[in-house]
Design a protein around this motif. Structure first.
Motif, PDB file in Angstrom:
ATOM      1  N   GLN A 274       0.847  -1.203   0.000  1.00 50.46           N
ATOM      2  CA  GLN A 274       0.000   0.000   0.000  1.00 50.46           C
ATOM      3  C   GLN A 274       0.882   1.253   0.000  1.00 50.46           C
ATOM      4  O   GLN A 274       1.821   1.365   0.782  1.00 50.46           O
ATOM      5  CB  GLN A 274      -0.920  -0.008   1.226  1.00 50.46           C
ATOM      6  N   MET A 275       0.555   2.202  -0.865  1.00 53.95           N
ATOM      7  CA  MET A 275       1.401   3.386  -1.034  1.00 53.95           C
ATOM      8  C   MET A 275       0.786   4.651  -0.453  1.00 53.95           C
ATOM      9  O   MET A 275       1.460   5.673  -0.349  1.00 53.95           O
ATOM     10  CB  MET A 275       1.704   3.602  -2.515  1.00 53.95           C
ATOM     11  N   ASP A 276      -0.493   4.622  -0.117  1.00 57.49           N
ATOM     12  CA  ASP A 276      -1.100   5.823   0.449  1.00 57.49           C
ATOM     13  C   ASP A 276      -2.001   5.422   1.628  1.00 57.49           C
ATOM     14  O   ASP A 276      -2.650   4.382   1.601  1.00 57.49           O
ATOM     15  CB  ASP A 276      -1.912   6.582  -0.596  1.00 57.49           C
ATOM     16  N   PHE A 277      -1.994   6.271   2.649  1.00 62.42           N
ATOM     17  CA  PHE A 277      -2.766   6.027   3.858  1.00 62.42           C
ATOM     18  C   PHE A 277      -3.519   7.293   4.240  1.00 62.42           C
ATOM     19  O   PHE A 277      -3.158   8.397   3.821  1.00 62.42           O
ATOM     20  CB  PHE A 277      -1.852   5.608   5.013  1.00 62.42           C
ATOM     21  N   ASP A 278      -4.550   7.116   5.030  1.00 61.32           N
ATOM     22  CA  ASP A 278      -5.288   8.258   5.562  1.00 61.32           C
ATOM     23  C   ASP A 278      -4.319   9.214   6.246  1.00 61.32           C
ATOM     24  O   ASP A 278      -3.429   8.797   6.991  1.00 61.32           O
ATOM     25  CB  ASP A 278      -6.343   7.763   6.565  1.00 61.32           C
ATOM     26  N   ALA A 279      -4.487  10.490   5.988  1.00 59.61           N
ATOM     27  CA  ALA A 279      -3.574  11.496   6.529  1.00 59.61           C
ATOM     28  C   ALA A 279      -3.554  11.502   8.050  1.00 59.61           C
ATOM     29  O   ALA A 279      -2.560  11.941   8.670  1.00 59.61           O
ATOM     30  CB  ALA A 279      -3.954  12.877   6.012  1.00 59.61           C
TER      31      ALA A 279
ATOM     32  N   SER B  48      -0.373   7.710  11.032  1.00 61.91           N
ATOM     33  CA  SER B  48       1.071   7.725  10.823  1.00 61.91           C
ATOM     34  C   SER B  48       1.488   6.303  10.478  1.00 61.91           C
ATOM     35  O   SER B  48       1.940   5.533  11.327  1.00 61.91           O
ATOM     36  CB  SER B  48       1.796   8.210  12.083  1.00 61.91           C
ATOM     37  N   ALA B  49       1.290   5.934   9.209  1.00 57.96           N
ATOM     38  CA  ALA B  49       1.495   4.549   8.791  1.00 57.96           C
ATOM     39  C   ALA B  49       2.480   4.470   7.640  1.00 57.96           C
ATOM     40  O   ALA B  49       2.697   5.436   6.899  1.00 57.96           O
ATOM     41  CB  ALA B  49       0.164   3.922   8.378  1.00 57.96           C
ATOM     42  N   THR B  50       3.079   3.307   7.481  1.00 56.69           N
ATOM     43  CA  THR B  50       3.994   3.059   6.381  1.00 56.69           C
ATOM     44  C   THR B  50       3.813   1.625   5.915  1.00 56.69           C
ATOM     45  O   THR B  50       3.005   0.873   6.455  1.00 56.69           O
ATOM     46  CB  THR B  50       5.455   3.329   6.795  1.00 56.69           C
ATOM     47  N   SER B  51       4.558   1.248   4.879  1.00 51.77           N
ATOM     48  CA  SER B  51       4.479  -0.097   4.334  1.00 51.77           C
ATOM     49  C   SER B  51       5.877  -0.546   3.904  1.00 51.77           C
ATOM     50  O   SER B  51       6.804   0.269   3.811  1.00 51.77           O
ATOM     51  CB  SER B  51       3.536  -0.139   3.128  1.00 51.77           C
ATOM     52  N   LEU B  52       6.018  -1.827   3.613  1.00 53.53           N
ATOM     53  CA  LEU B  52       7.316  -2.315   3.133  1.00 53.53           C
ATOM     54  C   LEU B  52       7.708  -1.617   1.835  1.00 53.53           C
ATOM     55  O   LEU B  52       8.877  -1.289   1.615  1.00 53.53           O
ATOM     56  CB  LEU B  52       7.267  -3.834   2.916  1.00 53.53           C
TER      57      LEU B  52
END
Length: 247
Positions: free
Chosen positions: A141-146, A149-153
């Motif tokens: 996943q490349m985008d998250f709710d603003a 504070s999330a990230t992905s591999l």
């Protein structure tokens, strides 16, 4: 010995892999070590009764069935420590990026959440009857709710990841570290968990019903309570609903 992941049930879509696993417990398909993986989990469970949201096909969500009847109620939190440690170690080894455990069992890179897990256990008398370990990791996943504070591999490494490769790495690590649980190596589990505990021995901000305060992170006791040393040297212990980690 391959106990964890000897049988994998793959689903296109499900509300919650934990719910699906629970429905398998009293069937021939609910053997210990069985993994239920979903490419789309649209109502996954999180801590504090929250919902784990995941974009279809972009992240890894799975649940693991355990029957650790050899564990007493007093020792059940070691399952949480074992799972968080094994997954954090596997992701660190896989990516070369340090993954830490934010108490009680969220996975963080710096101040960004990479994933988390939820363990639902049932007791029979003073012993565990079964446990379902739910794991969710942000993979591609490349985008998250603003507001998150999330990230992905993918965001961390700049590449897309094969979900099956990541799953196999996690299951291998969970299987290897489960030997410590079987052998009741609580000291080793404690040491490993603390070595990856976010801000261990550091001072940071927290919020409780009494307001915002600073405290030193000492560790987590055998019952899963967070141990904090406050100003003046007072040591207090908090459960999940009593204190919030501030960034």
């Amino acid at each position: 010995m391959r106990l964890i992941g000897h049988q994998i049930v793959r689903l296109d879509a499900i509300d919650s892999t934990n719910n699906y696993a629970a429905n398998l417990l009293n069937t021939p398909f609910g053997a210990e070590g069985t993994v239920i993986m979903a490419y789309d989990q649209f109502a996954g469970k999180g801590q504090r009764g929250s919902i784990w949201l995941s974009k279809p096909g972009e992240n890894l969500t799975f649940s693991l069935i355990l029957r650790p009847t050899f564990l007493t109620a007093d020792d059940q939190y070691y399952l949480s420590k074992w799972a968080a440690l094994a997954v954090a170690e596997a992701l660190t080894h896989l990516t070369g990026i340090e993954v830490h455990i934010k108490w009680p069992n969220d996975l963080y890179c710096g101040v960004q959440k990479l994933g988390g897990m939820l363990i639902e256990a049932t007791l029979q008398g003073n012993a565990l009857n079964h446990a379902i370990v739910g794991v969710g990791i942000n993979i591609n996943q490349m985008d998250f709710d603003a507001s998150l504070s999330a990230t992905s591999l993918s965001l961390l490494t700049g590449q897309r990841w094969d979900m099956e490769v990541v799953l196999e790495a996690l299951l291998q690590s969970l299987n290897a570290r489960y030997i410590w649980v079987l052998q009741r190596k609580w000291k080793e589990i404690d040491q490993g968990y603390l070595s990856r505990l976010l801000d261990w021995k550091g001072v940071r901000r927290f919020e409780s019903r009494d307001g915002v305060f600073q405290a030193k992170v000492l560790g987590v006791n055998k019952n899963g309570l967070l141990q904090l040393e406050q100003a003046g040297g007072e040591i207090r212990e908090y459960d999940l609903k009593e204190v919030k980690w501030l960034f």
